[in-house]
Motif scaffolding. Sequence first.
Motif, PDB file in Angstrom:
ATOM      1  N   ASP A  14       0.852  -1.178   0.000  1.00 42.75           N
ATOM      2  CA  ASP A  14       0.000   0.000   0.000  1.00 42.75           C
ATOM      3  C   ASP A  14       0.889   1.230   0.000  1.00 42.75           C
ATOM      4  N   MET A  15       0.465   2.267  -0.715  1.00 44.14           N
ATOM      5  CA  MET A  15       1.170   3.540  -0.621  1.00 44.14           C
ATOM      6  C   MET A  15       0.169   4.666  -0.744  1.00 44.14           C
ATOM      7  N   SER A  16       0.463   5.738  -0.027  1.00 45.98           N
ATOM      8  CA  SER A  16      -0.492   6.822   0.034  1.00 45.98           C
ATOM      9  C   SER A  16       0.223   8.161   0.051  1.00 45.98           C
ATOM     10  N   SER A  17      -0.317   9.086  -0.703  1.00 45.40           N
ATOM     11  CA  SER A  17       0.157  10.463  -0.701  1.00 45.40           C
ATOM     12  C   SER A  17      -1.093  11.329  -0.672  1.00 45.40           C
ATOM     13  N   GLU A  18      -1.222  12.104   0.398  1.00 43.92           N
ATOM     14  CA  GLU A  18      -2.429  12.919   0.536  1.00 43.92           C
ATOM     15  C   GLU A  18      -2.060  14.380   0.751  1.00 43.92           C
ATOM     16  N   THR A  19      -2.444  15.198  -0.199  1.00 42.80           N
ATOM     17  CA  THR A  19      -2.339  16.653  -0.096  1.00 42.80           C
ATOM     18  C   THR A  19      -3.694  17.188  -0.548  1.00 42.80           C
ATOM     19  N   PRO A  20      -4.513  17.674   0.396  1.00 45.62           N
ATOM     20  CA  PRO A  20      -5.908  17.970   0.090  1.00 45.62           C
ATOM     21  C   PRO A  20      -6.176  19.107  -0.902  1.00 45.62           C
ATOM     22  N   ASP A  21      -5.309  20.124  -0.951  1.00 41.58           N
ATOM     23  CA  ASP A  21      -5.586  21.236  -1.854  1.00 41.58           C
ATOM     24  C   ASP A  21      -4.299  22.016  -2.147  1.00 41.58           C
ATOM     25  N   ILE A  22      -4.414  23.006  -3.057  1.00 41.63           N
ATOM     26  CA  ILE A  22      -3.242  23.749  -3.510  1.00 41.63           C
ATOM     27  C   ILE A  22      -2.625  24.581  -2.375  1.00 41.63           C
ATOM     28  N   THR A  24      -2.553  23.834   0.770  1.00 39.06           N
ATOM     29  CA  THR A  24      -1.787  22.887   1.580  1.00 39.06           C
ATOM     30  C   THR A  24      -0.482  22.537   0.876  1.00 39.06           C
ATOM     31  N   TYR A  25      -0.554  22.287  -0.435  1.00 35.85           N
ATOM     32  CA  TYR A  25       0.647  21.941  -1.195  1.00 35.85           C
ATOM     33  C   TYR A  25       1.708  23.034  -1.057  1.00 35.85           C
ATOM     34  N   ILE A  26       1.311  24.285  -1.250  1.00 37.22           N
ATOM     35  CA  ILE A  26       2.267  25.400  -1.179  1.00 37.22           C
ATOM     36  C   ILE A  26       2.843  25.512   0.230  1.00 37.22           C
ATOM     37  N   PHE A  27       1.983  25.378   1.237  1.00 35.09           N
ATOM     38  CA  PHE A  27       2.446  25.441   2.625  1.00 35.09           C
ATOM     39  C   PHE A  27       3.440  24.309   2.905  1.00 35.09           C
ATOM     40  N   VAL A  28       3.078  23.092   2.534  1.00 34.22           N
ATOM     41  CA  VAL A  28       3.918  21.918   2.802  1.00 34.22           C
ATOM     42  C   VAL A  28       5.238  22.023   2.043  1.00 34.22           C
ATOM     43  N   ARG A  29       5.178  22.491   0.805  1.00 35.33           N
ATOM     44  CA  ARG A  29       6.399  22.623   0.003  1.00 35.33           C
ATOM     45  C   ARG A  29       7.440  23.471   0.733  1.00 35.33           C
ATOM     46  N   ASP A  30       7.000  24.530   1.400  1.00 38.73           N
ATOM     47  CA  ASP A  30       7.916  25.411   2.124  1.00 38.73           C
ATOM     48  C   ASP A  30       8.291  24.857   3.495  1.00 38.73           C
ATOM     49  N   TYR A  31       7.522  23.902   3.968  1.00 39.05           N
ATOM     50  CA  TYR A  31       7.654  23.455   5.347  1.00 39.05           C
ATOM     51  C   TYR A  31       8.076  21.993   5.473  1.00 39.05           C
ATOM     52  N   ILE A  32       8.255  21.317   4.343  1.00 41.76           N
ATOM     53  CA  ILE A  32       8.456  19.857   4.361  1.00 41.76           C
ATOM     54  C   ILE A  32       9.751  19.450   5.069  1.00 41.76           C
ATOM     55  N   SER A  33      10.699  20.359   5.185  1.00 41.03           N
ATOM     56  CA  SER A  33      11.941  20.025   5.896  1.00 41.03           C
ATOM     57  C   SER A  33      11.682  19.726   7.371  1.00 41.03           C
ATOM     58  N   LYS A  34      10.529  20.126   7.887  1.00 42.16           N
ATOM     59  CA  LYS A  34      10.174  19.862   9.282  1.00 42.16           C
ATOM     60  C   LYS A  34       9.511  18.490   9.458  1.00 42.16           C
ATOM     61  N   TYR A  35       9.182  17.856   8.356  1.00 40.31           N
ATOM     62  CA  TYR A  35       8.517  16.547   8.431  1.00 40.31           C
ATOM     63  C   TYR A  35       9.478  15.501   8.974  1.00 40.31           C
ATOM     64  N   GLU A  64       1.091  20.843  15.104  1.00 39.47           N
ATOM     65  CA  GLU A  64      -0.364  21.013  15.038  1.00 39.47           C
ATOM     66  C   GLU A  64      -0.743  21.988  13.922  1.00 39.47           C
ATOM     67  N   ASN A  65      -0.322  21.720  12.720  1.00 40.65           N
ATOM     68  CA  ASN A  65      -0.674  22.581  11.595  1.00 40.65           C
ATOM     69  C   ASN A  65      -1.998  22.134  10.988  1.00 40.65           C
ATOM     70  N   LYS A  66      -2.762  23.113  10.550  1.00 37.51           N
ATOM     71  CA  LYS A  66      -4.024  22.794   9.864  1.00 37.51           C
ATOM     72  C   LYS A  66      -3.714  22.227   8.478  1.00 37.51           C
ATOM     73  N   LYS A  67      -2.708  22.789   7.843  1.00 33.78           N
ATOM     74  CA  LYS A  67      -2.356  22.360   6.494  1.00 33.78           C
ATOM     75  C   LYS A  67      -1.216  21.343   6.572  1.00 33.78           C
ATOM     76  N   LYS A  68      -1.513  20.116   6.187  1.00 33.25           N
ATOM     77  CA  LYS A  68      -0.453  19.112   6.181  1.00 33.25           C
ATOM     78  C   LYS A  68      -0.741  18.050   5.136  1.00 33.25           C
ATOM     79  N   SER A  69       0.340  17.484   4.653  1.00 33.71           N
ATOM     80  CA  SER A  69       0.256  16.356   3.735  1.00 33.71           C
ATOM     81  C   SER A  69       0.621  15.108   4.516  1.00 33.71           C
ATOM     82  N   TYR A  70       0.282  13.987   3.946  1.00 33.21           N
ATOM     83  CA  TYR A  70       0.542  12.722   4.617  1.00 33.21           C
ATOM     84  C   TYR A  70       1.076  11.743   3.585  1.00 33.21           C
ATOM     85  N   PHE A  71       2.164  11.071   3.925  1.00 28.63           N
ATOM     86  CA  PHE A  71       2.788  10.118   3.011  1.00 28.63           C
ATOM     87  C   PHE A  71       3.076   8.830   3.760  1.00 28.63           C
TER      88      PHE A  71
END
Length: 140
Positions: A14-22, A24-35, A64-71
């Motif tokens: 199984d594999m999953s990539s969830e980014t609900p909207d644009i 969130t994508y922009i926020f996560v792109r700038d913040y993904i180093s914290k993942y 506790e961010n509202k905007k997050k992706s999940y992988f």
Amino acid sequence: MTKKYKILGKYIKDMSSETPDIETYIFVRDYISKYQLNIDINSKALKDKMVEVNTILKFEDKQENKKKSYFEINYSTIVKIEENITEKKDLEKIVLCDVQIEIYPELEKSFLNLLHNSGYPSVKFEKKIDFEQLYNQRLN
């Protein structure tokens, strides 16, 4: 030292990539180093000294961010254990350490492909997972 097991097969269960909207994508792109990368390993005994080993990698935001992706990726390995392996600790070392060391490069590559194809091409995992060390810490 001879191997006490044989890998009969491995696949992405199984594999999953969830980014609900644009936004969130922009926020996560700038913040993904914290993942953070988390690993979970579980196994299920099958018949004839075979074991299904599931290695689950999750790359997620612990804040506790509202905007997050999940992988997440669940990588399943079917392992045949040699007949002479009867001790629980030997079996644990095979499942938690030996098999992981063998499959991890392929698993990491698949997971990074998922992240890159999900729009995060700059993601790298700097630290390699030391399964031997993790296993030994678990014992102590």
